[in-house]
Scaffold this motif. Sequence first.
Motif, PDB file in Angstrom:
ATOM      1  N   TYR A   1      -0.462   1.533 -11.293  1.00 44.62           N
ATOM      2  CA  TYR A   1       0.951   1.903 -11.085  1.00 44.62           C
ATOM      3  C   TYR A   1       1.391   1.532  -9.524  1.00 44.62           C
ATOM      4  N   ILE A   2       2.625   0.907  -9.587  1.00 37.60           N
ATOM      5  CA  ILE A   2       3.114   0.457  -8.171  1.00 37.60           C
ATOM      6  C   ILE A   2       4.608   0.985  -8.421  1.00 37.60           C
ATOM      7  N   ASN A   3       5.017   1.804  -7.388  1.00 36.76           N
ATOM      8  CA  ASN A   3       6.247   2.276  -7.290  1.00 36.76           C
ATOM      9  C   ASN A   3       6.731   2.881  -8.699  1.00 36.76           C
TER      10      ASN A   3
ATOM     11  N   GLN B   1       0.753  -1.182  -0.049  1.00 33.23           N
ATOM     12  CA  GLN B   1      -0.110   0.230  -0.131  1.00 33.23           C
ATOM     13  C   GLN B   1       0.878   1.347   0.070  1.00 33.23           C
ATOM     14  N   HIS B   2       2.280   1.152   0.630  1.00 33.01           N
ATOM     15  CA  HIS B   2       3.036   2.264   0.393  1.00 33.01           C
ATOM     16  C   HIS B   2       3.283   2.780  -0.974  1.00 33.01           C
ATOM     17  N   LEU B   3       3.390   1.568  -1.890  1.00 29.99           N
ATOM     18  CA  LEU B   3       3.873   1.859  -3.179  1.00 29.99           C
ATOM     19  C   LEU B   3       2.835   2.154  -4.107  1.00 29.99           C
ATOM     20  N   THR B   4       1.464   2.272  -3.845  1.00 28.98           N
ATOM     21  CA  THR B   4       0.603   2.479  -4.873  1.00 28.98           C
ATOM     22  C   THR B   4      -0.467   3.694  -4.354  1.00 28.98           C
ATOM     23  N   LYS B   5      -1.206   4.385  -5.192  1.00 29.11           N
ATOM     24  CA  LYS B   5      -2.376   5.147  -4.601  1.00 29.11           C
ATOM     25  C   LYS B   5      -3.717   4.424  -4.576  1.00 29.11           C
ATOM     26  N   GLU B   6      -3.640   3.393  -5.141  1.00 28.50           N
ATOM     27  CA  GLU B   6      -4.916   2.554  -5.257  1.00 28.50           C
ATOM     28  C   GLU B   6      -5.228   1.937  -3.877  1.00 28.50           C
ATOM     29  N   ASP B   7      -6.526   1.784  -3.646  1.00 28.70           N
ATOM     30  CA  ASP B   7      -6.792   1.352  -2.341  1.00 28.70           C
ATOM     31  C   ASP B   7      -6.999  -0.217  -2.365  1.00 28.70           C
TER      32      ASP B   7
END
Length: 407
Positions: free
Chosen positions: A214-216, A195-201
């Motif tokens: 998008y992740i990192n 969760q720290h690496l994406t804005k998606e819930d």
Amino acid sequence: MRGSLWHLGQSITRRVAQADKKAAARRFFASEADLKKTVLYDFHVAHGGKMVPFAGWSMPIQYKDSIMDSTVNCRQNGSLFDVSHMCGLSLKGKDCVPFLEKLVIADVAGLAPGTGTLTVLTNEKGGAIDDSVITKVKDDHIYLVVNAGCRDKDLAHIEEHMKAFKSKGGDVSWHIHDERSLLALQGPLAAPVLQHLTKEDLSKLYFGEFRIMYINGALCFLTRTGYTGEDGFEISVPSENAVDLAKAILEKSGGKVRLTGLGARDSLRLEAGLCLYGNDMEQHITPVEAGLTWAIGKRRRAEGGFLGAEVILKQLEEGPSIRRVGFTSNGPPPRSHSEIQDEKGNNIGEITSGGFSPCLKKNIAMGYVKSGLHKAGTKAKILVRGKAYDGVVTKMPFVPTKYYKPS
């Protein structure tokens, strides 16, 4: 140490390589120079990864910690696995769903977009060519991942049937995602760390669901799934971003999520009661015998329409002659091909996977026995190096699963 790990890697490799012995010799028993490397190879070596041959690839069997400690840490904190040796592919076109339904037992048409399921690719006799997690991205896009050891035969099988399907006017094409790498993040810290690496819930993404996000900073295919029985994710990431993503995951976990190798992956999936293709499923084993009846969609049971449907539907009606079951046992841990006997010494089956459970601190195994002797609590004898030890049929999973599902 190097020698014993090399042999362990070779033994895992052998288990995956039963189908075609000559092809297996070419593909699996490669010298180190011939082995393929994932983009994370140098990263593994730098982190103390002990590399062994597996399905034609050089893969980490473990890192600096023991396989026992690594298994327990996955269930207590988390593990990061490089599974880039596995083959991801996309099927596209307006007819990709009916095409795939000719090859697998799942009700693909019945999947909602963004959801997936475990399925089995079957042959004409109803046997398993491979197991695979498939996802319906959209009605005209299916994403699936097949096992590294089955890649060549799976792709040849899909291609052969695709040519025939297209020759009759079917609209389907494919893309093999060799430009992407695959990471598996598993364990209770998987979601909070990612969760720290994406804005998606991520709290809105449940077990078996798929999103492109998008992740990192990299556009990834994210599936909430895994091979450990824990909550977790498989992340398909562009290969040029894979090392950075692995570093970011380890960093955000504060050292609690550890790089984990094939040794612990095998212990974890056995504790979760999950099949390893080449051990617990093979060309001559049907999904019904393997205990995967739940994966055969209700509509598919009524209509058939997949390879080997006649055999499989007959087994659903009459019951199979053998069944996959779990065991706990005394003595040394059972291994693949250990004979199973009834209490009178008659052969009733064979172990397909076994070992000492790092989490339960006892022997666990799975194998096939004659129907009627598959009920939990049935006593048996398991032969290890010629000596019989007490065993008992035990419900699987051995360790309770913790998949993230709507409450």
